[in-house]
Design an enzyme around this catalytic site. Sequence first.
Site, mmCIF file in Angstrom:
data_model
loop_
_atom_site.group_PDB
_atom_site.id
_atom_site.type_symbol
_atom_site.label_atom_id
_atom_site.label_comp_id
_atom_site.label_asym_id
_atom_site.label_seq_id
_atom_site.Cartn_x
_atom_site.Cartn_y
_atom_site.Cartn_z
ATOM 1 C CB THR A 47 51.967 45.292 40.837
ATOM 2 O OG1 THR A 47 50.543 45.375 40.840
ATOM 3 C CG2 THR A 47 52.472 45.895 42.145
ATOM 4 C CG ASP A 50 48.084 37.651 36.009
ATOM 5 O OD1 ASP A 50 47.905 38.860 35.795
ATOM 6 O OD2 ASP A 50 47.278 36.776 35.623
HETATM 7 P P1 ITT Z 1 48.885 44.508 37.969
HETATM 8 O O1 ITT Z 1 48.646 43.726 36.695
HETATM 9 O O2 ITT Z 1 49.443 45.874 37.725
HETATM 10 O O3 ITT Z 1 49.667 43.736 38.986
HETATM 11 P P2 ITT Z 1 46.044 44.138 38.265
HETATM 12 O O4 ITT Z 1 45.057 44.633 39.269
HETATM 13 O O5 ITT Z 1 45.730 44.391 36.820
HETATM 14 O O6 ITT Z 1 47.449 44.777 38.663
HETATM 15 P P3 ITT Z 1 45.860 41.285 37.779
HETATM 16 O O7 ITT Z 1 45.849 41.466 36.309
HETATM 17 O O8 ITT Z 1 46.703 40.190 38.354
HETATM 18 O O9 ITT Z 1 46.319 42.619 38.528
HETATM 19 O O10 ITT Z 1 44.372 41.103 38.262
HETATM 20 C C1 ITT Z 1 44.073 40.472 39.479
HETATM 21 C C2 ITT Z 1 42.655 40.843 39.881
HETATM 22 O O11 ITT Z 1 42.230 39.982 40.932
HETATM 23 C C3 ITT Z 1 42.568 42.254 40.390
HETATM 24 O O12 ITT Z 1 41.308 42.779 40.073
HETATM 25 C C4 ITT Z 1 42.721 42.085 41.889
HETATM 26 O O13 ITT Z 1 42.098 43.132 42.597
HETATM 27 C C5 ITT Z 1 42.055 40.720 42.121
HETATM 28 N N1 ITT Z 1 42.777 40.049 43.203
HETATM 29 C C6 ITT Z 1 43.964 39.409 43.113
HETATM 30 N N2 ITT Z 1 44.407 39.030 44.316
HETATM 31 C C7 ITT Z 1 43.479 39.435 45.194
HETATM 32 C C8 ITT Z 1 43.377 39.379 46.585
HETATM 33 O O14 ITT Z 1 44.342 38.883 47.340
HETATM 34 N N3 ITT Z 1 42.298 39.901 47.156
HETATM 35 C C9 ITT Z 1 41.331 40.456 46.416
HETATM 36 N N4 ITT Z 1 41.342 40.585 45.102
HETATM 37 C C10 ITT Z 1 42.424 40.083 44.476
#
Ligand code: ITT
Length: 214
Positions: free
Chosen positions: A18, A79
């Site tokens: 990540t 994800d």
């Molecule tokens: P990586 O792909 O590098 O892991 P990313 O931020 O792009 O990072 P994702 O594509 O999985 O990750 O997008 C998930 C989105 O949902 C991202 O904007 C997160 O901030 C949000 N999100 C996921 N889990 C969350 C949580 O526990 N609390 C708040 N927001 C969350």
Amino acid sequence: MSEQLSHRRLSGRIVIATHNAGKLREMRELLQPYGIEAVSAGELSLPEPDETGTTFIANALIKARASAIAANLPAFADDSGLCVDALGGDPGIYSARWAKEAGDFPKAMAHIEGLMQAKGATEPAQRKAHFVSALALVWPDGHEETFEAKVFGRIVTPRGESGFGYDPFFLPEGYDRTFGEMSSDEKHGIPADGSQALSHRARAFQILARACLS
Ligand code: ITT
């Protein structure tokens, strides 16, 4: 073969695939009791693959595969996203993209609120939402494991400074504080009595831990 035997155990050194600092902190905290040495994709300057999948699991696998190959280590990816019922499940797998396009998370939450208002979703019962976390473990030899979990609740006026991303916007069912108002332990701590954790990521991790960690 029993289900237990078909899973592979995770041990030693791994890469957490990540580039999201909030997720990385939570994933490190979840792994901490298992004595696994975890380095992140960001720390290794690994490239971020395009998330071209159409499901959370597909995108988690894309990230874990890319890191497992690049680092030659088992890779652990998440994800995740926020799915709003009144918006047909949006932003869902596009949760990070919506925040990027809006400029930041407060603006993304304001945008989502505007869309919900336009749909007339003003009453609590019309504001249901859930978070999803798909976790993938991929080994350099191609072995793969995936796990997914959700937490249900509703969208409220953002409150709290804890956590990350959409946390202030989400009130889990049965609670009067948003994820943004909770301590990290309350949001994603693993209960010692074996009961279910609260957050989507901690719930998915509980299933992963039963299968792949000892
Ligand atoms: P990586 O792909 O590098 O892991 P990313 O931020 O792009 O990072 P994702 O594509 O999985 O990750 O997008 C998930 C989105 O949902 C991202 O904007 C997160 O901030 C949000 N999100 C996921 N889990 C969350 C949580 O526990 N609390 C708040 N927001 C969350």
